[in-house]
Design a protein around this motif. Structure first.
Motif, PDB file in Angstrom:
ATOM      1  N   THR A  73      53.636  80.119  47.970  1.00 37.22           N
ATOM      2  CA  THR A  73      52.426  79.660  48.652  1.00 37.22           C
ATOM      3  C   THR A  73      51.301  79.580  47.623  1.00 37.22           C
ATOM      4  N   ARG A  74      50.590  78.499  47.662  1.00 37.14           N
ATOM      5  CA  ARG A  74      49.482  78.364  46.711  1.00 37.14           C
ATOM      6  C   ARG A  74      48.219  78.026  47.497  1.00 37.14           C
ATOM      7  N   PRO A  75      47.536  79.054  47.980  1.00 39.26           N
ATOM      8  CA  PRO A  75      46.344  78.805  48.789  1.00 39.26           C
ATOM      9  C   PRO A  75      45.218  78.177  47.960  1.00 39.26           C
ATOM     10  N   ILE A  76      44.221  77.637  48.656  1.00 36.91           N
ATOM     11  CA  ILE A  76      43.079  77.055  47.942  1.00 36.91           C
ATOM     12  C   ILE A  76      41.774  77.715  48.386  1.00 36.91           C
ATOM     13  N   ASP A  77      41.918  78.934  48.945  1.00 33.03           N
ATOM     14  CA  ASP A  77      40.741  79.632  49.479  1.00 33.03           C
ATOM     15  C   ASP A  77      39.640  79.829  48.439  1.00 33.03           C
ATOM     16  N   LEU A  78      40.011  80.044  47.174  1.00 32.67           N
ATOM     17  CA  LEU A  78      38.986  80.316  46.155  1.00 32.67           C
ATOM     18  C   LEU A  78      38.201  79.048  45.803  1.00 32.67           C
ATOM     19  N   HIS A  79      38.879  77.888  45.842  1.00 33.55           N
ATOM     20  CA  HIS A  79      38.166  76.626  45.616  1.00 33.55           C
ATOM     21  C   HIS A  79      37.105  76.492  46.732  1.00 33.55           C
ATOM     22  N   LEU A  80      37.563  76.746  47.973  1.00 32.18           N
ATOM     23  CA  LEU A  80      36.678  76.536  49.126  1.00 32.18           C
ATOM     24  C   LEU A  80      35.547  77.561  49.156  1.00 32.18           C
ATOM     25  N   ASP A 114      38.099  86.236  43.344  1.00 37.70           N
ATOM     26  CA  ASP A 114      38.927  87.431  43.544  1.00 37.70           C
ATOM     27  C   ASP A 114      40.103  87.449  42.569  1.00 37.70           C
ATOM     28  N   PHE A 115      40.523  86.270  42.125  1.00 43.31           N
ATOM     29  CA  PHE A 115      41.577  86.141  41.108  1.00 43.31           C
ATOM     30  C   PHE A 115      41.106  85.027  40.172  1.00 43.31           C
ATOM     31  N   PRO A 116      41.339  85.178  38.852  1.00 41.49           N
ATOM     32  CA  PRO A 116      40.847  84.136  37.937  1.00 41.49           C
ATOM     33  C   PRO A 116      41.672  82.849  38.028  1.00 41.49           C
ATOM     34  N   VAL A 121      42.754  79.153  37.771  1.00 41.64           N
ATOM     35  CA  VAL A 121      42.422  78.073  36.843  1.00 41.64           C
ATOM     36  C   VAL A 121      41.790  76.907  37.613  1.00 41.64           C
ATOM     37  N   GLY A 122      42.488  76.455  38.661  1.00 31.27           N
ATOM     38  CA  GLY A 122      42.020  75.285  39.417  1.00 31.27           C
ATOM     39  C   GLY A 122      40.673  75.549  40.083  1.00 31.27           C
ATOM     40  N   ALA A 123      40.506  76.761  40.681  1.00 31.72           N
ATOM     41  CA  ALA A 123      39.242  77.046  41.372  1.00 31.72           C
ATOM     42  C   ALA A 123      38.099  77.081  40.360  1.00 31.72           C
ATOM     43  N   THR A 179      53.594  87.886  37.617  1.00 33.60           N
ATOM     44  CA  THR A 179      52.482  88.436  38.413  1.00 33.60           C
ATOM     45  C   THR A 179      51.525  87.350  38.907  1.00 33.60           C
ATOM     46  N   VAL A 180      51.676  86.113  38.424  1.00 34.42           N
ATOM     47  CA  VAL A 180      50.693  85.076  38.784  1.00 34.42           C
ATOM     48  C   VAL A 180      51.080  84.357  40.073  1.00 34.42           C
ATOM     49  N   PHE A 181      52.352  83.974  40.179  1.00 29.32           N
ATOM     50  CA  PHE A 181      52.816  83.250  41.369  1.00 29.32           C
ATOM     51  C   PHE A 181      53.871  84.055  42.111  1.00 29.32           C
ATOM     52  N   PRO A 209      51.856  83.258  29.355  1.00 26.93           N
ATOM     53  CA  PRO A 209      51.671  82.227  30.391  1.00 26.93           C
ATOM     54  C   PRO A 209      52.841  82.124  31.369  1.00 26.93           C
ATOM     55  N   THR A 210      52.509  82.094  32.651  1.00 24.33           N
ATOM     56  CA  THR A 210      53.543  81.916  33.682  1.00 24.33           C
ATOM     57  C   THR A 210      54.322  80.625  33.438  1.00 24.33           C
ATOM     58  N   ASP A 211      53.668  79.621  32.862  1.00 22.03           N
ATOM     59  CA  ASP A 211      54.336  78.330  32.624  1.00 22.03           C
ATOM     60  C   ASP A 211      55.353  78.391  31.481  1.00 22.03           C
TER      61      ASP A 211
HETATM   62  C1  UD1 Z   1      47.197  75.932  36.909  1.00 22.50           C
HETATM   63  C2  UD1 Z   1      48.163  75.068  36.123  1.00 22.50           C
HETATM   64  C3  UD1 Z   1      49.584  75.585  36.291  1.00 22.50           C
HETATM   65  C4  UD1 Z   1      49.648  77.067  35.919  1.00 22.50           C
HETATM   66  C5  UD1 Z   1      48.596  77.871  36.657  1.00 22.50           C
HETATM   67  C6  UD1 Z   1      48.512  79.314  36.211  1.00 22.50           C
HETATM   68  C7  UD1 Z   1      47.076  72.904  36.159  1.00 22.50           C
HETATM   69  C8  UD1 Z   1      47.086  71.503  36.639  1.00 22.50           C
HETATM   70  N1  UD1 Z   1      48.068  73.708  36.608  1.00 22.50           N
HETATM   71  O1  UD1 Z   1      47.573  75.823  38.268  1.00 22.50           O
HETATM   72  O2  UD1 Z   1      50.436  74.828  35.439  1.00 22.50           O
HETATM   73  O3  UD1 Z   1      50.912  77.574  36.268  1.00 22.50           O
HETATM   74  O4  UD1 Z   1      47.292  77.276  36.454  1.00 22.50           O
HETATM   75  O5  UD1 Z   1      48.319  79.395  34.848  1.00 22.50           O
HETATM   76  O6  UD1 Z   1      46.233  73.304  35.376  1.00 22.50           O
HETATM   77  N2  UD1 Z   1      45.219  81.198  44.133  1.00 22.50           N
HETATM   78  C9  UD1 Z   1      44.674  81.673  45.315  1.00 22.50           C
HETATM   79  N3  UD1 Z   1      43.653  80.965  45.886  1.00 22.50           N
HETATM   80  C10 UD1 Z   1      43.141  79.836  45.309  1.00 22.50           C
HETATM   81  C11 UD1 Z   1      43.700  79.362  44.108  1.00 22.50           C
HETATM   82  C12 UD1 Z   1      44.746  80.075  43.536  1.00 22.50           C
HETATM   83  O7  UD1 Z   1      45.122  82.675  45.840  1.00 22.50           O
HETATM   84  O8  UD1 Z   1      42.214  79.253  45.870  1.00 22.50           O
HETATM   85  C13 UD1 Z   1      46.352  81.925  43.530  1.00 22.50           C
HETATM   86  C14 UD1 Z   1      47.619  81.061  43.477  1.00 22.50           C
HETATM   87  O9  UD1 Z   1      48.299  81.094  44.693  1.00 22.50           O
HETATM   88  C15 UD1 Z   1      48.391  81.687  42.355  1.00 22.50           C
HETATM   89  C16 UD1 Z   1      47.282  82.152  41.410  1.00 22.50           C
HETATM   90  O10 UD1 Z   1      46.080  82.179  42.167  1.00 22.50           O
HETATM   91  O11 UD1 Z   1      49.115  82.781  42.810  1.00 22.50           O
HETATM   92  C17 UD1 Z   1      47.101  81.275  40.192  1.00 22.50           C
HETATM   93  O12 UD1 Z   1      46.800  79.964  40.579  1.00 22.50           O
HETATM   94  P1  UD1 Z   1      45.825  79.018  39.755  1.00 22.50           P
HETATM   95  O13 UD1 Z   1      45.349  79.721  38.541  1.00 22.50           O
HETATM   96  O14 UD1 Z   1      44.820  78.467  40.704  1.00 22.50           O
HETATM   97  O15 UD1 Z   1      46.813  77.875  39.333  1.00 22.50           O
HETATM   98  P2  UD1 Z   1      46.573  76.322  39.414  1.00 22.50           P
HETATM   99  O16 UD1 Z   1      45.183  75.986  39.017  1.00 22.50           O
HETATM  100  O17 UD1 Z   1      47.093  75.813  40.697  1.00 22.50           O
END
Ligand code: UD1
Length: 421
Positions: A121-128, A160-162, A164-166, A326-328, A303-305
């Protein structure tokens, strides 16, 4: 259906050039919606995800021209649509990164909830949370998210978590907000620094990227400029592991080695020789690779990637290794496929215990996501016989001509069209 066929290969030898970073190119392409003059981007990797992002920008009213290999010109003066098409969002989760720029330019953004890699699950709550703090109203219904506001106003946002996308989405939304925005516990990835550098070239006022506190002072408007995308640290790491797993000797060129410190450190622990020289890294494999433990973390951690590719290497190392993700959630989808190739791996929650085997064996396997696909190719390079990797569209999302570049290093690998089963 296309597959990649990998045969047991000799130790890889030669030189490979690393492309611009996918994870830098995608947010920077999205950020190009913020400027009203011409933008030129260099070293943009020719991968499927970039193609999709260009399509997203065009669908919103931007002009996007591919001028030459890696060179893209964008003009977003006539940006006129705030709705991201369902089919595009569904194809690529990173399409979500246009939300921040759309809010900043048009005061509104609408899209479906994102798709993307099958890694939990990859929520977007932090962006919002960030958009709300800047004054946006958020509505989610029928699988859509809508954000709108008359005016964005700077605020202090703690993640709450660093994520990347948010971090990126909030940075972009805040560029033209009134006053100052501070993001605390921000992600510190090199791609965030690249985004800051790009936005500042367009006229933004951002400081602190690369640390956990980013300060954005809102400006009236953003213009144009040119920018070269940083090298892809994950592509570099993947080729470094390819050299290591085959016991080869490869120069990986166009690398910022400080961006891949944990990968270099762990390769050295395995017994691989890594020689850093300016913007290239030479990797010399060992006949006696040793097991090591890996724990994925936000940057500057491992890196998780890179975890799946490194796990492929660990399946051939002497002894037991533990890989902790620990990331996903649920990022061990490649494990069952590696086991089909004779690997000895047990999953226990967020940990995978890998016991090195003497010999992997070729099998028919399927890529479940981008990095899982890369891991299966790496395993195939040392597995006895043939490995047929399916679902390779995942691999094409993020690697430029992976098989051609491995062939140049001496690998026995090719792309084939086979009948669907
Ligand atoms: C980006 C990378 C991806 C990489 C990831 C972690 C891009 C396009 N993709 O993905 O390749 O694997 O960073 O290094 O740059 N989370 C929340 N709420 C949110 C956003 C994230 O709980 O609003 C959680 C996610 O579910 C996940 C963790 O935070 O468990 C990390 O996600 P995030 O750093 O946001 O990864 P992306 O930006 O999606």
């Amino acid at each position: 259906m296309e597959i990649i066929l990998v045969e047991k290969s000799p130790p890889l030898k030669g030189k490979v050039r690393i492309n611009g970073a996918k994870n830098s190119a995608l947010p920077i392409l999205a950020a190009s919606l913020l400027g009203t003059e011409d933008i030129i981007l260099e070293d943009v990797p020719r991968i499927k995800d970039v193609e999709i992002m260009c399509e997203v920008l065009r669908s919103l009213g931007a002009k996007v021209e591919v001028l030459d290999e890696g060179l893209i010109k964008i003009n977003s003066k006539d940006l006129n649509n705030h709705v991201t098409r369902y089919d595009l969002m569904n194809k690529m989760r990173a399409s979500l990164l246009v939300m921040g720029p759309l809010l900043a330019r048009l005061g509104k953004s609408k899209s479906s909830l994102p798709g993307g890699c099958a890694i939990g699950t990859r929520p977007i709550d932090l962006h919002l949370k960030g958009f709300k703090a800047l004054g946006a109203n958020i509505e989610t219904e029928h699988g859509n998210i809508e954000a709108y506001t008359d005016k964005l106003i700077g605020d202090k946002i703690y993640l709450d978590f660093p994520s990347v996308g948010a971090t990126e989405n909030i940075m972009m939304a805040a560029t033209m907000a009134e006053g100052e925005t501070i993001i605390d516990n921000a992600a510190m990835e090199p791609e965030i620094v690249d985004l800051q550098n790009f936005l500042n070239k367009l006229g933004a006022d951002i400081r602190g990227a690369g640390t956990s506190t980013i300060k954005i002072k809102g400006v009236e408007k953003l213009g144009g400029g040119s920018h070269q995308i940083i090298p892809d640290r994950i592509e570099a790491g993947t080729f470094m592991v390819a050299a290591a797993i085959t016991g080869g000797d490869v120069i990986v060129d166009n690398v910022i080695s400080s961006h891949i410190k944990p990968v270099i450190a762990k390769l050295k622990e395995v017994g691989v020789e890594v020689i850093e020289n300016g913007d290239s890294v030479r990797v010399i494999g060992t006949n006696n690779p040793k097991a090591v433990d890996i724990k994925t973390l936000p940057y500057p951690g491992f890196p998780t990637d890179m975890a799946a590719q490194f796990m492929a290497l660990l399946t051939t190392c002497k002894g037991s290794s533990v890989v902790i993700e620990t990331v996903f959630e649920n990022r061990f989808m490649h494990v069952d496929e590696l086991k089909r190739m004779g690997a000895d791996i047990k999953i226990d929650g967020k940990s995978a215990i890998v016991r090195g085997v003497d010999q992997l064996t070729g099998a028919k396997v399927k890529a479940s996501d981008l990095r899982a696909g890369a891991a299966l190719i790496l395993a195939g390079l040392v597995a006895d016989g043939e490995t047929e990797v399916g679902n390779i569209y995942h691999i094409d999302r993020g690697y430029v001509d992976i098989e051609g570049r491995l062939v140049n290093l001496g690998a026995r690998i090719s792309r084939k069209i086979v009948e669907e089963e």
